[in-house]
Design an enzyme around this catalytic site. Structure first.
Site, PDB file in Angstrom:
ATOM      1  N   HIS A 131      -4.315  -0.090 -67.548  1.00 33.27           N
ATOM      2  CA  HIS A 131      -4.528   1.224 -68.154  1.00 33.27           C
ATOM      3  C   HIS A 131      -5.856   1.341 -68.886  1.00 33.27           C
ATOM      4  O   HIS A 131      -6.500   0.342 -69.197  1.00 33.27           O
ATOM      5  CB  HIS A 131      -3.387   1.559 -69.110  1.00 33.27           C
ATOM      6  CG  HIS A 131      -3.285   0.627 -70.281  1.00 33.27           C
ATOM      7  ND1 HIS A 131      -2.428  -0.440 -70.308  1.00 33.27           N
ATOM      8  CD2 HIS A 131      -3.953   0.600 -71.462  1.00 33.27           C
ATOM      9  CE1 HIS A 131      -2.563  -1.089 -71.457  1.00 33.27           C
ATOM     10  NE2 HIS A 131      -3.491  -0.480 -72.175  1.00 33.27           N
ATOM     11  N   HIS A 248     -12.438   1.121 -70.838  1.00 32.62           N
ATOM     12  CA  HIS A 248     -12.295  -0.146 -70.139  1.00 32.62           C
ATOM     13  C   HIS A 248     -10.877  -0.343 -69.636  1.00 32.62           C
ATOM     14  O   HIS A 248      -9.945   0.350 -70.058  1.00 32.62           O
ATOM     15  CB  HIS A 248     -12.659  -1.302 -71.072  1.00 32.62           C
ATOM     16  CG  HIS A 248     -11.874  -1.257 -72.353  1.00 32.62           C
ATOM     17  ND1 HIS A 248     -12.344  -0.682 -73.499  1.00 32.62           N
ATOM     18  CD2 HIS A 248     -10.615  -1.672 -72.639  1.00 32.62           C
ATOM     19  CE1 HIS A 248     -11.428  -0.745 -74.444  1.00 32.62           C
ATOM     20  NE2 HIS A 248     -10.363  -1.348 -73.946  1.00 32.62           N
TER      21      HIS A 248
END
Length: 302
Positions: A131, A248
Site C-alpha cells: 500500500h 512510497h
C-alpha cells in the site's frame, strides 16, 4: 524521512511463536515460495477487506507474537486505530519481480546484522497486500468513527479525483516515526493527475477536523531523518504543498538500522525490471480497527 507505521503493521498478522531450530543469519522469510497454481478465478478485491485482520490473540503489547514489533498505538477500549491508504495486490509476475528486488536488498545486507523481513507474504506463505499511506496511524473514539467515515466518504466523492496509475522509481531505507523499525521502500513517481498529493490533502484535512495529526505536513521527522545519507538529500527536498518525493510502497522491514553505507548500496540497486511496472489505483481505503471501507475514485472514462 520518517516512515509512517501502518495500522496493519500493528496487528497480529505474523504470530509465529519462535523457531525450533536456529535460523541462519540473513535468511528471508518464505517470500520466494509461491503457492501452487490454481485454475480457480481470482477472488474479488472486496473479499480481502472482509478478512484483512487475523483473530486477536492478546490485547496487550506482546512483541513475541508478531516478530518483535511493538505497537505504535496501545490497545485501549473505545479507541479505533485508523489508517487511510491506497492498496495494491501485485500480480504473479509483479510478485516475482518484487521478490527479486528483496533478494538484491538482502544481498547488500549479507555482511551486516540486519535481518530482513518480507512484506510480500505472511509466515504461512499467503500473499499480503502492499500500500501507499495517505495518513499516519491515528486514533478515533467510538463516537467519532461513523462521523469521520461519512465526512471522508463525502469528501472523496465531491473531489471528483479520477482513478490513476503510478510507477515506481528507486529504493530507500527509512524509519517509522518512533525509529523502532526500518522499512525498505519503493519510491513512487508523481502521477499525471497529481492524485497522490490531492488525496493526501483531503485525508489530512478530514483528520484535522477530528484533531488528528497530518501525514508528512510540517513533520520534523521528515526534515531530519536520514539527513546524513548522501542518497537521501535530494529526496528530502520538496515544497510545502508537493509531497511527491515521500510517497512510497514498503517491501520489507527490519528491527535494526542499516549503516549509511548500506543505505547507499540499497539505493543504488538497479530496478530495470520495474521500469515498465504501472500500478492502478481506483479506490481509497480507510481501516478503522479491523473494519475496512473502500471508497471508489471517479472513473477514468467518466
Amino acid at each position: 524521512m520518517a516512515l509512517v507505521q501502518y495500522s496493519d503493521s500493528d496487528s497480529e498478522e505474523n504470530t509465529s511463536q519462535g523457531e525450533t531450530s536456529p535460523r541462519p543469519a540473513k535468511r528471508l522469510r518464505q517470500e520466494n515460495t509461491a503457492p501452487p497454481v490454481s485454475s480457480l478465478p481470482p477472488l474479488p478485491r472486496a473479499f480481502h477487506d472482509l478478512y484483512a485482520s487475523s483473530t486477536r490473540i492478546s490485547v496487550k503489547d506482546d512483541p513475541s507474537l508478531h516478530g518483535g514489533r511493538k505497537r505504535a498505538i496501545p490497545h485501549v477500549e473505545g479507541n479505533w486505530p485508523t489508517h487511510i491508504y491506497l492498496e495494491w495486490y501485485p500480480s504473479k509476475g509483479e510478485l516475482s519481480i518484487l521478490s527479486n528486488v528483496i533478494a538484491q536488498i538482502n544481498e547488500r545486507l549479507r555482511k551486516s546484522k540486519v535481518e530482513l523481513n518480507s512484506l510480500l507474504r505472511s509466515d504461512l506463505g499467503a500473499q499480503l497486500p502492499l500500500h501507499i499511506s495517505l495518513s499516519r496511524p491515528v486514533v478515533l473514539r467510538t463516537e467519532q468513527r461513523q462521523s469521520f467515515l461519512e465526512t471522508f466518504q463525502s469528501t472523496i466523492q465531491d473531489s471528483n479525483i479520477r482513478a490513476f496509475n503510478a510507477t515506481t522509481e528507486g529504493l530507500r531505507c527509512v524509519s517509522n516515526y518512533e525509529k523502532t523499525r526500518w522499512f525498505y521502500v519503493l519510491r513512487v513517481k508523481k502521477p499525471e493527475n497529481d492524485g497522490l498529493n490531492r488525496l493526501l490533502k483531503l485525508s489530512n484535512r478530514s483528520l484535522a477536523s477530528f484533531s488528528q495529526p497530518a501525514l508528512y505536513e510540517a513533520s520534523p521527522h521528515i526534515l531530519n531523518a536520514d539527513a546524513s545519507s548522501s542518497t537521501s538529500i535530494q529526496w528530502l527536498r520538496c515544497s510545502s504543498t508537493d509531497y511527491s518525493n515521500f510517497f512510497h510502497i514498503s517491501l520489507a522491514w527490519s528491527l535494526t538500522e542499516p549503516s549509511p553505507d548500506e543505505k547507499d548500496q540499497i539505493a543504488s540497486i538497479e530496478l530495470r525490471e520495474l521500469s515498465n511496472l504501472s500500478v492502478s489505483f481506483d479506490c481509497v481505503k480507510a481501516k478503522l480497527g479491523n473494519n475496512i471501507t473502500s471508497m471508489p475514485l471517479a472513473s477514468l472514462l467518466g
